[in-house]
Design an enzyme around this catalytic site. Sequence first.
Site, PDB file in Angstrom:
ATOM      1  N   SER A 125       0.850  -1.177   0.000  1.00 28.06           N
ATOM      2  CA  SER A 125       0.000   0.000   0.000  1.00 28.06           C
ATOM      3  C   SER A 125       0.895   1.239   0.000  1.00 28.06           C
ATOM      4  O   SER A 125       2.115   1.138   0.128  1.00 28.06           O
ATOM      5  CB  SER A 125      -0.894  -0.010   1.243  1.00 28.06           C
ATOM      6  N   TYR A 126       0.271   2.375  -0.104  1.00 29.16           N
ATOM      7  CA  TYR A 126       1.001   3.645  -0.145  1.00 29.16           C
ATOM      8  C   TYR A 126       1.908   3.772   1.083  1.00 29.16           C
ATOM      9  O   TYR A 126       1.436   3.685   2.217  1.00 29.16           O
ATOM     10  CB  TYR A 126      -0.011   4.788  -0.169  1.00 29.16           C
ATOM     11  N   PRO A 127       3.223   3.952   0.866  1.00 27.74           N
ATOM     12  CA  PRO A 127       4.145   3.856   2.010  1.00 27.74           C
ATOM     13  C   PRO A 127       4.323   5.147   2.807  1.00 27.74           C
ATOM     14  O   PRO A 127       5.087   5.148   3.755  1.00 27.74           O
ATOM     15  CB  PRO A 127       5.461   3.452   1.344  1.00 27.74           C
ATOM     16  N   ARG A 128       3.650   6.215   2.426  1.00 31.34           N
ATOM     17  CA  ARG A 128       3.789   7.442   3.217  1.00 31.34           C
ATOM     18  C   ARG A 128       2.480   7.711   3.952  1.00 31.34           C
ATOM     19  O   ARG A 128       1.527   8.244   3.408  1.00 31.34           O
ATOM     20  CB  ARG A 128       4.168   8.610   2.310  1.00 31.34           C
TER      21      ARG A 128
END
Length: 638
Positions: free
Chosen positions: A333-336
């Site tokens: 998933s989006y890592p930020r």
Amino acid sequence: MRVLCVAEKPSIARSISEILSGGRFTTRPSPNKYIKNFDFDYPQARAHFTVTSVSGHLLAHDFHDTHRKWNSCDPFELFDAPIQAKVPDDKKSIERNLMTEARGAQMLMIWTDCDREGENIGAEIARVCRSANRNITVKRARFSAIIAQQIHNAAQHPAELDMAQAEAVDARTVLDLRIGAAFTRMQTLALQARFGDALSEGVQSYGPCQFPTLGFVVARYNQVQAFVPEMFWYIYLSLVSPPTGTSGGNRETVFTWKRGHLFEVEVVLALYEGVLENPMARIRKVTKKETKKWKPLPLTTVELQKAGSRLLKLAPKKVLDIAERLYQQGFLSYPRTETDQYDPQFDFMSLIQKQIADNAWGNFANSLQQGGFNPPRRGKNNDKAHPPIHPTAHAGNLVGDERKVYEFITRRFLACCSKDALGSETTVDVVCGGEEFSATGAIGLIVLERNYLEVYPYDKWNSKEIPDFVEGQEIMPSICEMREGETTRPSLLTEADLVTLMDKNGIGTDATIAQHIQTIIDRDYVIERMEGSTKYLVPSTLGIGLIDGYNDIGFERSLSKPQLRLYELIICLFVHGPFKTERSMVQVCERTKTKNDMLVESIEQYKDMFIKAKREFDKVIEVRPTLVFPPDRVDGQY
DNA sequence: GCAAGGTC
């Protein structure tokens, strides 16, 4: 009606299209290879939708040519020099796409992330679209997660852009550039003038994030240097019992002194003599209680970076780069994200299902599906934009560091979906010669159910058995000694410590913290030093010289200490108007300046600091050059 | 050759 929707990044444009169209959209290419335009009818709003995106900010800010060259002006002029905002060449195709699409639309709907930067990017998009179609109506879709219900709601009830937040980011951008460029050029040119290019190679940069970051490293280094060890004394009491059936060798049960340790030798001596007079120890109490080792919290960016540094021995920047690649390949998933709680509607089971194929943790995933699943713990943070980091697909062919990062994130996710580990802890309280001792914690632990630990080897929790004691029982200690020790020097900062400090003090964002650490390493302000398997950060002579130098000047508002950065004040003013709660802001706010006055005034403050800093800087490198460069370099032996 | 913030 034709509505043009613009998201902050291509992946969001696609997700929005899938949800709003129910999967029935057509895809058109755009002049930019990363960006697609999606078309579909949206009868709920009686409109035809085109969804596209930008790729972060459209505009880049820089000085005009007259001030861009380093020797074109005195750095001081950069505080007032005009700044131009323009679309850089590699974003021109994105701008073209927006203009083309805007011409055929009656409404522009901004779908950027719902944070301050997103509001600013939204304003950039609106400006470009209006330049192509001056009559276009601009609206703002507000959503906090890519969930069907929220996305539909946002599309059907659009709001307005928050221009205050957008302007606040403009203020931040301009201040960062002015301050950064002015101080960087001043520092670099002053050092070059004194030492020549050969000694002072590279750039001695200043930035409102990188310097406080360096400040943390130097502050800890100074603490370590200033440390003076102190002697202490304590009573050491233990019982050595013969081996049991399973364990070989003698087992020693240490009873720690309730007083810990004391710094007066006479006091400890007196107490110790008291114990020696009557050394028979009596078991006062045996307590057995259930204990838990909590499973980890859902994973945020900052935690991923800390764990990457501590457990995987990868630099925070590297971990983030790898996670970004894995995200782009569809594995993560989006890592930020700052979020450490899952949405209640989150579909855990299908994600767990995808991990069953794995050789290492497939069985564990399977056990979660067979009733072992427990909802993850809920942390306190929610950025309302992205879920915690989790695997979105099984990746069986990764190698090296990518494999390490993917494995950590996946094991962490499965651990989150499991149960806390259960154990039983025995505490034994003892009285000996009037003094109290106890054996507890890790000494008397029996792990009953490993649960999440089965899949999460990064946490250690092992049984350590204690002999059976009975209340009232009397034992003769095997060892009863007065021992001495020394307080230990604090250790230098690790990368993980530094990430924590920056996060706590609001230096940078989750996406940029790693970059700032990398910057101070690249600038030779900080050197990485391995000790055993731990990496420590040591400031260089240059790094120490710069920080101590600025501290010595004694600015009211330090340039190197963590603080609410001055422009954060301005942002608060832009967004909230004058406020009265926090003391550090009262001084500024009570004057009830307008926003623009505030910006001008803070630039004036930075100008004052600059003048003072330049004067002191020249003085320091003239009188004590070794503060800036190591003596051997200054003496020319370098 | 400068910053910090987005993201590809």
